[in-house]
Write an enzyme that holds these catalytic residues in place. Structure first.
Site, PDB file in Angstrom:
ATOM      1  N   HIS A 195      59.498 -15.888  54.190  1.00  0.00           N
ATOM      2  CA  HIS A 195      60.242 -14.685  53.819  1.00  0.00           C
ATOM      3  C   HIS A 195      61.223 -14.269  54.917  1.00  0.00           C
ATOM      4  O   HIS A 195      61.096 -14.665  56.083  1.00  0.00           O
ATOM      5  CB  HIS A 195      59.273 -13.532  53.550  1.00  0.00           C
ATOM      6  CG  HIS A 195      58.415 -13.195  54.743  1.00  0.00           C
ATOM      7  ND1 HIS A 195      58.871 -12.430  55.795  1.00  0.00           N
ATOM      8  CD2 HIS A 195      57.150 -13.542  55.056  1.00  0.00           C
ATOM      9  CE1 HIS A 195      57.919 -12.314  56.695  1.00  0.00           C
ATOM     10  NE2 HIS A 195      56.856 -12.981  56.282  1.00  0.00           N
ATOM     11  N   GLU A 271      49.533 -14.013  53.113  1.00  0.00           N
ATOM     12  CA  GLU A 271      49.305 -14.262  54.538  1.00  0.00           C
ATOM     13  C   GLU A 271      47.855 -13.962  54.906  1.00  0.00           C
ATOM     14  O   GLU A 271      47.124 -13.289  54.165  1.00  0.00           O
ATOM     15  CB  GLU A 271      50.266 -13.395  55.367  1.00  0.00           C
ATOM     16  CG  GLU A 271      50.181 -13.562  56.879  1.00  0.00           C
ATOM     17  CD  GLU A 271      50.416 -14.995  57.355  1.00  0.00           C
ATOM     18  OE1 GLU A 271      49.511 -15.827  57.138  1.00  0.00           O
ATOM     19  OE2 GLU A 271      51.467 -15.259  57.968  1.00  0.00           O
TER      20      GLU A 271
END
Length: 391
Positions: A195, A271
Protein backbone atom coordinates in the site's frame (compact mmCIF):
# COMPACT_ATOMS: atom_id res chain seq x y z
CA UNK A 1 -13.11 15.49 -28.62
CA UNK A 2 -12.71 11.97 -27.27
CA UNK A 3 -9.90 9.85 -28.65
CA UNK A 4 -11.02 7.06 -30.95
CA UNK A 5 -9.48 3.61 -30.81
CA UNK A 6 -9.86 0.47 -32.88
CA UNK A 7 -9.64 -2.84 -31.00
CA UNK A 8 -9.02 -5.95 -33.09
CA UNK A 9 -9.28 -9.15 -31.08
CA UNK A 10 -9.14 -12.87 -31.73
CA UNK A 11 -8.90 -16.14 -29.88
CA UNK A 12 -8.27 -19.74 -30.81
CA UNK A 13 -8.26 -23.27 -29.46
CA UNK A 14 -6.21 -26.13 -30.82
CA UNK A 15 -8.79 -28.84 -30.28
CA UNK A 16 -11.93 -26.85 -29.37
CA UNK A 17 -11.70 -27.40 -26.48
CA UNK A 18 -7.95 -27.62 -26.30
CA UNK A 19 -4.89 -25.45 -25.61
CA UNK A 20 -6.18 -21.93 -26.17
CA UNK A 21 -5.04 -18.33 -26.28
CA UNK A 22 -6.12 -14.88 -27.32
CA UNK A 23 -4.62 -11.77 -28.84
CA UNK A 24 -5.75 -8.16 -29.17
CA UNK A 25 -4.31 -4.98 -30.58
CA UNK A 26 -5.34 -1.39 -29.91
CA UNK A 27 -4.68 1.18 -32.63
CA UNK A 28 -5.40 4.85 -33.18
CA UNK A 29 -8.49 5.19 -35.35
CA UNK A 30 -7.08 8.26 -37.12
CA UNK A 31 -3.50 7.20 -37.84
CA UNK A 32 -3.65 3.42 -37.59
CA UNK A 33 -0.68 3.49 -35.19
CA UNK A 34 -0.41 0.45 -32.95
CA UNK A 35 -0.79 1.65 -29.37
CA UNK A 36 -0.89 -1.61 -27.41
CA UNK A 37 -0.72 -5.35 -27.86
CA UNK A 38 -1.91 -7.99 -25.41
CA UNK A 39 -1.99 -11.79 -25.62
CA UNK A 40 -2.18 -14.73 -23.24
CA UNK A 41 -2.25 -18.51 -23.19
CA UNK A 42 -5.33 -19.49 -21.13
CA UNK A 43 -5.02 -23.27 -20.86
CA UNK A 44 -7.79 -25.56 -22.09
CA UNK A 45 -10.78 -23.67 -23.50
CA UNK A 46 -13.06 -23.42 -26.52
CA UNK A 47 -12.64 -21.07 -29.47
CA UNK A 48 -15.55 -18.93 -28.29
CA UNK A 49 -14.22 -18.54 -24.75
CA UNK A 50 -10.82 -17.55 -26.14
CA UNK A 51 -12.44 -15.03 -28.50
CA UNK A 52 -14.41 -13.45 -25.67
CA UNK A 53 -11.33 -13.28 -23.46
CA UNK A 54 -9.48 -11.56 -26.30
CA UNK A 55 -12.29 -9.01 -26.52
CA UNK A 56 -12.17 -8.31 -22.78
CA UNK A 57 -8.38 -7.95 -22.83
CA UNK A 58 -8.49 -5.60 -25.81
CA UNK A 59 -11.12 -3.39 -24.22
CA UNK A 60 -9.16 -3.23 -20.98
CA UNK A 61 -6.00 -2.28 -22.86
CA UNK A 62 -7.93 0.51 -24.59
CA UNK A 63 -9.39 1.66 -21.27
CA UNK A 64 -5.90 1.78 -19.76
CA UNK A 65 -4.80 4.11 -22.55
CA UNK A 66 -7.79 6.44 -22.20
CA UNK A 67 -10.89 5.73 -20.09
CA UNK A 68 -12.79 8.43 -22.03
CA UNK A 69 -12.11 6.99 -25.48
CA UNK A 70 -14.62 5.78 -28.05
CA UNK A 71 -13.87 2.27 -29.28
CA UNK A 72 -14.64 0.38 -32.47
CA UNK A 73 -14.22 -3.38 -31.99
CA UNK A 74 -13.45 -5.46 -35.05
CA UNK A 75 -13.45 -9.26 -34.90
CA UNK A 76 -13.85 -12.15 -37.32
CA UNK A 77 -16.09 -13.98 -34.83
CA UNK A 78 -19.66 -13.57 -36.05
CA UNK A 79 -20.91 -15.02 -32.78
CA UNK A 80 -19.16 -12.50 -30.54
CA UNK A 81 -20.00 -9.50 -32.74
CA UNK A 82 -23.70 -10.38 -33.03
CA UNK A 83 -24.04 -11.20 -29.33
CA UNK A 84 -22.24 -8.08 -28.16
CA UNK A 85 -24.29 -5.96 -30.59
CA UNK A 86 -27.46 -7.35 -29.01
CA UNK A 87 -28.77 -9.02 -32.15
CA UNK A 88 -28.20 -12.58 -30.96
CA UNK A 89 -29.04 -14.01 -27.55
CA UNK A 90 -26.23 -15.35 -25.38
CA UNK A 91 -27.36 -18.88 -24.55
CA UNK A 92 -24.17 -20.63 -23.47
CA UNK A 93 -23.45 -20.27 -19.71
CA UNK A 94 -19.70 -19.87 -20.34
CA UNK A 95 -20.33 -16.87 -22.57
CA UNK A 96 -22.66 -14.84 -20.37
CA UNK A 97 -20.16 -13.77 -17.67
CA UNK A 98 -17.52 -12.99 -20.30
CA UNK A 99 -19.98 -10.83 -22.25
CA UNK A 100 -20.95 -9.04 -19.03
CA UNK A 101 -17.26 -8.50 -18.26
CA UNK A 102 -16.73 -6.95 -21.69
CA UNK A 103 -19.75 -4.67 -21.35
CA UNK A 104 -18.54 -3.41 -17.98
CA UNK A 105 -15.21 -2.02 -19.20
CA UNK A 106 -16.58 1.09 -20.93
CA UNK A 107 -19.91 2.86 -20.31
CA UNK A 108 -22.77 1.85 -22.60
CA UNK A 109 -22.70 3.59 -25.96
CA UNK A 110 -18.93 4.09 -26.09
CA UNK A 111 -18.17 0.79 -27.86
CA UNK A 112 -19.41 -0.32 -31.27
CA UNK A 113 -18.88 -3.64 -33.05
CA UNK A 114 -18.01 -4.64 -36.61
CA UNK A 115 -17.49 -8.07 -38.17
CA UNK A 116 -14.46 -8.37 -40.45
CA UNK A 117 -13.20 -11.34 -42.51
CA UNK A 118 -10.38 -13.37 -41.03
CA UNK A 119 -7.78 -12.08 -43.48
CA UNK A 120 -8.33 -8.57 -42.09
CA UNK A 121 -7.76 -9.74 -38.53
CA UNK A 122 -4.25 -11.13 -39.03
CA UNK A 123 -2.56 -9.01 -36.34
CA UNK A 124 -4.77 -10.27 -33.50
CA UNK A 125 -4.72 -13.80 -34.91
CA UNK A 126 -0.91 -13.75 -34.92
CA UNK A 127 -0.82 -12.60 -31.30
CA UNK A 128 -3.21 -15.37 -30.25
CA UNK A 129 -1.04 -17.98 -31.95
CA UNK A 130 2.11 -16.51 -30.39
CA UNK A 131 0.46 -16.83 -26.96
CA UNK A 132 -0.52 -20.46 -27.63
CA UNK A 133 2.99 -21.27 -28.85
CA UNK A 134 4.48 -19.66 -25.74
CA UNK A 135 2.09 -21.64 -23.52
CA UNK A 136 3.10 -24.87 -25.23
CA UNK A 137 6.73 -24.08 -24.31
CA UNK A 138 5.73 -23.31 -20.72
CA UNK A 139 6.51 -19.63 -21.19
CA UNK A 140 4.62 -16.36 -20.94
CA UNK A 141 3.98 -14.38 -24.08
CA UNK A 142 6.20 -11.31 -24.25
CA UNK A 143 4.93 -8.12 -25.94
CA UNK A 144 6.91 -6.09 -28.41
CA UNK A 145 7.68 -2.44 -27.71
CA UNK A 146 5.13 -0.39 -29.70
CA UNK A 147 5.84 2.90 -31.52
CA UNK A 148 6.74 5.59 -29.01
CA UNK A 149 9.19 3.43 -27.06
CA UNK A 150 6.97 2.56 -24.08
CA UNK A 151 6.24 -0.92 -22.82
CA UNK A 152 3.19 -2.37 -24.53
CA UNK A 153 0.06 -3.36 -22.67
CA UNK A 154 0.46 -7.00 -21.74
CA UNK A 155 4.00 -6.72 -20.41
CA UNK A 156 4.29 -9.20 -17.55
CA UNK A 157 7.14 -7.52 -15.72
CA UNK A 158 8.40 -4.10 -14.70
CA UNK A 159 10.33 -2.07 -17.32
CA UNK A 160 13.55 -3.56 -18.35
CA UNK A 161 6.18 -8.84 -6.56
CA UNK A 162 -1.35 -20.34 20.51
CA UNK A 163 -0.82 -22.88 17.63
CA UNK A 164 2.77 -22.05 16.99
CA UNK A 165 3.65 -25.72 17.40
CA UNK A 166 2.07 -26.42 13.99
CA UNK A 167 4.41 -27.03 11.08
CA UNK A 168 5.82 -24.27 8.92
CA UNK A 169 3.60 -23.88 5.82
CA UNK A 170 5.01 -25.41 2.68
CA UNK A 171 6.77 -23.18 0.23
CA UNK A 172 4.55 -24.50 -2.55
CA UNK A 173 4.16 -28.19 -1.81
CA UNK A 174 6.54 -29.48 -4.49
CA UNK A 175 10.24 -30.23 -4.69
CA UNK A 176 12.48 -27.92 -6.66
CA UNK A 177 12.81 -29.00 -10.29
CA UNK A 178 15.33 -26.57 -11.70
CA UNK A 179 13.96 -24.84 -14.80
CA UNK A 180 10.76 -26.86 -14.58
CA UNK A 181 8.78 -28.75 -17.17
CA UNK A 182 7.78 -27.21 -20.46
CA UNK A 183 4.17 -28.46 -20.29
CA UNK A 184 3.02 -26.76 -17.08
CA UNK A 185 1.09 -24.02 -18.85
CA UNK A 186 0.66 -20.43 -17.74
CA UNK A 187 1.30 -19.94 -14.01
CA UNK A 188 -0.92 -18.04 -11.63
CA UNK A 189 1.04 -14.82 -11.10
CA UNK A 190 0.57 -12.65 -8.03
CA UNK A 191 1.72 -9.08 -8.45
CA UNK A 192 2.29 -7.93 -4.88
CA UNK A 193 1.67 -4.26 -4.19
CA UNK A 194 2.50 -2.75 -0.84
CA UNK A 195 0.00 0.00 0.00
CA UNK A 196 0.96 3.67 -0.32
CA UNK A 197 2.29 5.73 2.55
CA UNK A 198 0.19 6.52 5.63
CA UNK A 199 1.05 9.22 8.19
CA UNK A 200 2.86 6.49 10.18
CA UNK A 201 5.03 5.18 7.32
CA UNK A 202 7.75 7.88 7.19
CA UNK A 203 8.03 7.72 10.98
CA UNK A 204 8.69 3.96 10.73
CA UNK A 205 6.12 3.07 13.36
CA UNK A 206 4.66 -0.40 13.86
CA UNK A 207 1.35 -0.31 12.00
CA UNK A 208 -0.43 -3.64 11.87
CA UNK A 209 -3.98 -4.94 12.03
CA UNK A 210 -4.41 -4.19 15.73
CA UNK A 211 -3.87 -0.42 15.68
CA UNK A 212 -5.71 2.66 14.45
CA UNK A 213 -6.12 1.49 10.83
CA UNK A 214 -4.77 4.67 9.21
CA UNK A 215 -5.66 5.67 5.67
CA UNK A 216 -3.35 6.97 2.97
CA UNK A 217 -1.57 10.29 3.36
CA UNK A 218 -1.52 12.75 0.43
CA UNK A 219 1.84 11.24 -0.53
CA UNK A 220 0.32 7.78 -0.37
CA UNK A 221 -2.55 8.78 -2.64
CA UNK A 222 -0.09 10.16 -5.17
CA UNK A 223 1.87 6.91 -5.00
CA UNK A 224 -1.33 4.93 -5.63
CA UNK A 225 -2.06 7.00 -8.73
CA UNK A 226 1.47 6.44 -10.02
CA UNK A 227 1.35 2.69 -9.57
CA UNK A 228 -2.14 2.58 -11.12
CA UNK A 229 -0.80 4.29 -14.24
CA UNK A 230 2.15 1.90 -14.42
CA UNK A 231 -0.02 -1.19 -14.09
CA UNK A 232 -2.51 0.14 -16.63
CA UNK A 233 0.31 0.62 -19.13
CA UNK A 234 1.38 -2.99 -18.71
CA UNK A 235 -2.16 -4.27 -19.15
CA UNK A 236 -1.63 -7.66 -17.50
CA UNK A 237 -3.70 -7.44 -14.30
CA UNK A 238 -6.88 -9.52 -14.52
CA UNK A 239 -8.17 -9.28 -10.94
CA UNK A 240 -7.55 -7.22 -7.81
CA UNK A 241 -7.57 -8.63 -4.26
CA UNK A 242 -6.86 -6.55 -1.18
CA UNK A 243 -6.27 -6.70 2.54
CA UNK A 244 -9.27 -5.44 4.52
CA UNK A 245 -7.27 -2.63 6.14
CA UNK A 246 -8.10 0.91 5.03
CA UNK A 247 -4.71 1.82 3.56
CA UNK A 248 -4.82 -1.20 1.26
CA UNK A 249 -8.47 -0.75 0.30
CA UNK A 250 -7.80 2.87 -0.64
CA UNK A 251 -4.76 1.88 -2.71
CA UNK A 252 -6.67 -0.97 -4.37
CA UNK A 253 -9.62 1.27 -5.22
CA UNK A 254 -7.38 3.75 -7.05
CA UNK A 255 -5.74 0.99 -9.09
CA UNK A 256 -8.95 -0.93 -9.78
CA UNK A 257 -10.75 2.18 -11.06
CA UNK A 258 -7.91 2.79 -13.50
CA UNK A 259 -7.98 -0.84 -14.66
CA UNK A 260 -11.77 -1.13 -14.80
CA UNK A 261 -11.79 -4.05 -12.35
CA UNK A 262 -13.68 -4.94 -9.18
CA UNK A 263 -11.92 -5.41 -5.83
CA UNK A 264 -12.16 -8.57 -3.73
CA UNK A 265 -11.24 -8.43 -0.03
CA UNK A 266 -9.25 -11.29 1.54
CA UNK A 267 -8.92 -11.28 5.32
CA UNK A 268 -5.79 -13.42 5.15
CA UNK A 269 -3.84 -10.57 3.53
CA UNK A 270 -4.04 -8.27 6.56
CA UNK A 271 -0.87 -7.12 8.30
CA UNK A 272 0.49 -8.69 11.48
CA UNK A 273 -1.20 -7.67 14.73
CA UNK A 274 1.66 -6.03 16.62
CA UNK A 275 -0.18 -5.96 19.94
CA UNK A 276 1.11 -3.35 22.41
CA UNK A 277 3.72 -2.24 19.87
CA UNK A 278 1.16 -0.68 17.52
CA UNK A 279 2.02 2.95 16.82
CA UNK A 280 5.47 2.76 18.42
CA UNK A 281 8.87 3.11 16.73
CA UNK A 282 11.42 0.32 16.95
CA UNK A 283 13.45 2.39 19.40
CA UNK A 284 10.41 2.92 21.63
CA UNK A 285 9.63 -0.80 21.64
CA UNK A 286 13.25 -1.59 22.49
CA UNK A 287 13.12 0.83 25.41
CA UNK A 288 9.78 -0.35 26.82
CA UNK A 289 9.80 -4.08 26.00
CA UNK A 290 13.44 -5.11 25.50
CA UNK A 291 13.05 -8.78 26.43
CA UNK A 292 9.93 -9.30 24.28
CA UNK A 293 11.58 -7.59 21.32
CA UNK A 294 14.70 -9.72 21.65
CA UNK A 295 12.60 -12.88 21.73
CA UNK A 296 10.61 -11.72 18.68
CA UNK A 297 13.76 -11.07 16.69
CA UNK A 298 15.15 -14.48 17.66
CA UNK A 299 12.15 -16.69 16.87
CA UNK A 300 9.26 -16.61 14.39
CA UNK A 301 7.12 -18.27 17.09
CA UNK A 302 7.45 -15.33 19.52
CA UNK A 303 4.58 -12.86 19.51
CA UNK A 304 4.71 -9.10 20.18
CA UNK A 305 3.80 -7.90 23.67
CA UNK A 306 0.12 -7.87 24.55
CA UNK A 307 -1.32 -10.66 22.44
CA UNK A 308 0.04 -9.82 19.04
CA UNK A 309 0.64 -12.33 16.23
CA UNK A 310 3.82 -14.31 15.73
CA UNK A 311 5.33 -14.46 12.25
CA UNK A 312 4.66 -18.22 12.31
CA UNK A 313 0.94 -17.58 12.73
CA UNK A 314 0.97 -14.95 9.99
CA UNK A 315 2.76 -17.36 7.66
CA UNK A 316 0.07 -20.00 8.09
CA UNK A 317 -2.83 -17.67 7.31
CA UNK A 318 -0.97 -16.06 4.39
CA UNK A 319 -0.17 -19.51 2.96
CA UNK A 320 -3.83 -20.48 3.29
CA UNK A 321 -4.92 -17.37 1.39
CA UNK A 322 -2.20 -18.02 -1.21
CA UNK A 323 -3.50 -21.53 -1.87
CA UNK A 324 -7.13 -20.38 -2.08
CA UNK A 325 -6.23 -17.60 -4.53
CA UNK A 326 -4.12 -19.92 -6.72
CA UNK A 327 -7.15 -22.22 -6.96
CA UNK A 328 -9.49 -19.31 -7.73
CA UNK A 329 -7.26 -17.72 -10.38
CA UNK A 330 -5.41 -20.51 -12.23
CA UNK A 331 -3.20 -19.17 -15.00
CA UNK A 332 -4.22 -15.56 -14.31
CA UNK A 333 -2.33 -12.45 -13.21
CA UNK A 334 -3.74 -11.06 -9.98
CA UNK A 335 -2.81 -7.91 -8.08
CA UNK A 336 -2.64 -8.48 -4.31
CA UNK A 337 -2.67 -5.18 -2.41
CA UNK A 338 -1.27 -5.95 1.01
CA UNK A 339 1.44 -5.17 3.57
CA UNK A 340 5.11 -5.69 4.37
CA UNK A 341 4.79 -8.95 6.31
CA UNK A 342 2.41 -10.78 3.94
CA UNK A 343 4.49 -9.80 0.89
CA UNK A 344 7.78 -10.82 2.51
CA UNK A 345 6.15 -14.06 3.64
CA UNK A 346 4.95 -14.93 0.14
CA UNK A 347 8.43 -14.18 -1.21
CA UNK A 348 10.29 -16.23 1.37
CA UNK A 349 7.91 -19.19 1.00
CA UNK A 350 8.36 -19.07 -2.77
CA UNK A 351 12.14 -19.19 -2.27
CA UNK A 352 12.01 -21.80 0.49
CA UNK A 353 13.90 -19.35 2.71
CA UNK A 354 13.94 -19.55 6.53
CA UNK A 355 11.78 -17.22 8.69
CA UNK A 356 14.74 -14.95 9.47
CA UNK A 357 14.76 -13.96 5.79
CA UNK A 358 11.90 -11.58 6.66
CA UNK A 359 14.43 -9.25 8.26
CA UNK A 360 16.63 -9.25 5.15
CA UNK A 361 14.25 -7.75 2.61
CA UNK A 362 13.44 -4.11 1.91
CA UNK A 363 9.91 -3.23 0.79
CA UNK A 364 9.14 0.39 0.03
CA UNK A 365 5.67 1.91 0.15
CA UNK A 366 3.81 1.37 -3.15
CA UNK A 367 6.50 -1.06 -4.36
CA UNK A 368 5.76 -3.99 -6.66
CA UNK A 369 6.94 -7.58 -6.33
CA UNK A 370 5.75 -10.66 -8.22
CA UNK A 371 5.64 -14.43 -7.72
CA UNK A 372 4.50 -16.99 -10.31
CA UNK A 373 2.94 -20.30 -9.18
CA UNK A 374 3.06 -23.29 -11.54
CA UNK A 375 0.74 -26.27 -11.88
CA UNK A 376 3.27 -28.64 -10.28
CA UNK A 377 3.35 -26.53 -7.10
CA UNK A 378 6.64 -24.77 -7.74
CA UNK A 379 7.03 -21.01 -7.55
CA UNK A 380 9.29 -18.44 -9.17
CA UNK A 381 10.13 -14.99 -7.81
CA UNK A 382 9.83 -12.57 -10.75
CA UNK A 383 10.22 -9.16 -9.12
CA UNK A 384 11.07 -7.64 -5.74
CA UNK A 385 10.58 -4.07 -4.47
CA UNK A 386 10.21 -2.41 -7.88
CA UNK A 387 9.78 1.36 -7.43
CA UNK A 388 10.64 2.76 -10.88
CA UNK A 389 7.05 4.01 -11.27
CA UNK A 390 7.55 6.34 -8.30
CA UNK A 391 10.63 8.07 -9.71
Amino acid sequence: MARRFVVEADGGSRGNPGPAGYGAVVSDAETGETLAEVAEYIGTATNNVAEYKGLVAGLRAAYALDPEAEVRVRMDSKLVIEQMSGRWKIKHPDMRPLAAEAKAVFPAGRVSYEWIPRERNKHADRLANEAMDAGKRGEQWRPKVPPGGTLAAGAPEAPAPADDALAEPAATGAPAVGWGSADLGTPATFVLLRHGETPLTPEKRFSGSGGTDPGLSPVGRHQAERVAAALAARGTIQAVVTSPLLRCRETADVVARRLGLDVRVDEGLRETDFGAWEGLTFAEVKERFPDDLAAWLASSKAAPTGGGESFASVARRVALSRDKLIARYPGRTVLLVTHVTPIKTLVRLALGAPPEALFRMELSAASLSAVAYYADGNASLRLLNETAHLR
